[in-house]
Enzyme design. Structure first.
Site, mmCIF file in Angstrom:
data_model
loop_
_atom_site.group_PDB
_atom_site.id
_atom_site.type_symbol
_atom_site.label_atom_id
_atom_site.label_comp_id
_atom_site.label_asym_id
_atom_site.label_seq_id
_atom_site.Cartn_x
_atom_site.Cartn_y
_atom_site.Cartn_z
ATOM 1 N N ASP A 81 0.332 -0.947 0.131
ATOM 2 C CA ASP A 81 0.164 0.161 0.055
ATOM 3 C C ASP A 81 0.919 1.106 -0.365
ATOM 4 O O ASP A 81 2.158 1.414 0.389
ATOM 5 C CB ASP A 81 -0.876 0.183 1.101
ATOM 6 C CG ASP A 81 -1.897 0.987 1.004
ATOM 7 O OD1 ASP A 81 -2.938 0.903 0.407
ATOM 8 O OD2 ASP A 81 -1.596 2.520 1.936
ATOM 9 N N THR A 82 0.542 2.488 -0.560
ATOM 10 C CA THR A 82 1.155 3.618 -0.822
ATOM 11 C C THR A 82 0.140 4.937 -0.335
ATOM 12 O O THR A 82 -0.885 5.117 -0.506
ATOM 13 C CB THR A 82 1.475 3.572 -2.154
ATOM 14 O OG1 THR A 82 2.287 2.833 -2.744
ATOM 15 C CG2 THR A 82 2.052 5.382 -2.133
#
Length: 199
Positions: A81-82
């Site tokens: 996830d970013t």
């Protein structure tokens, strides 16, 4: 002929990439690794008190939770996830062009953090790593921002932009940290973690 060191290390394991991102898929191809894409939707909601890397760590683990039970002993599940973190606020994926414009206007002419977390899950273990890259945007006009949004539709990207796209070419003055982290995967950490995981 010398073999890819990581591919050799993983010859008795199967990599499962739980991501629909074409950018992350391309990174694994670039690393010279065989992998299977396995997707299962999850509601990406996190507790309000989390900040910065805590958010991306939490979501990377959350994405693994819905697939963990299906793993076989030889499989390594990779979820990621970013988060774009700016002035104490997480800028998620925009839902509309106007929301994307507001996000990009916040980021213009200043620094922000791009944090990507990666979770490695097996039937017996789980560990999460993350990397932070600082990004500085120049001042951009509303016309430039609207052109980018209309032409590139950055609605699948945290912070409403892709550094590898037109806006990155014309608007990013400096970065401190790994470029790949901003694109969506700290490949140096993925390589090192997998090398350490498999003796």
């Amino acid at each position: 002929m010398t073999e890819n060191p990581l591919a050799k290390r993983l010859r008795h394991h199967s990599l499962i990439l739980a991501s629909g991102s074409p950018r992350r898929k391309k990174f694994f191809e670039d690393l010279g690794l065989d992998f299977e894409v396995r997707l299962k939707p999850v509601d990406e909601v996190y507790p309000d008190h989390l900040k910065g890397a805590e958010i991306s760590d939490y979501l990377a683990v959350l994405k693994a939770s819905v697939l963990k039970a299906s793993l076989t002993p030889d499989e390594i599940l990779i979820t990621s996830d970013t988060v774009v973190w700016h002035n104490g606020e997480s800028l998620a994926k925009p839902a509309t062009p106007e929301e994307a414009l507001k996000m990009l206007q916040k980021l213009a002419d200043g620094w922000h953090d791009v944090i990507t977390s990666v979770c490695f899950t097996t039937t017996k273990t789980q560990q999460t790593v993350n990397a932070v890259t600082k990004v500085k945007f120049t001042q951009l006009t509303e016309t430039e921002l609207r052109y980018y949004i209309e032409q590139f539709g950055p609605f699948d990207k945290a912070g409403a932009y892709g550094i590898q796209e037109w806006i990155g070419a014309i608007g990013i003055e400096a970065i401190e940290g790994a470029y790949n982290t901003v694109v969506g995967l700290p490949t140096h950490l993925v390589y090192k973690t997998l090398m350490d995981m498999v003796p």
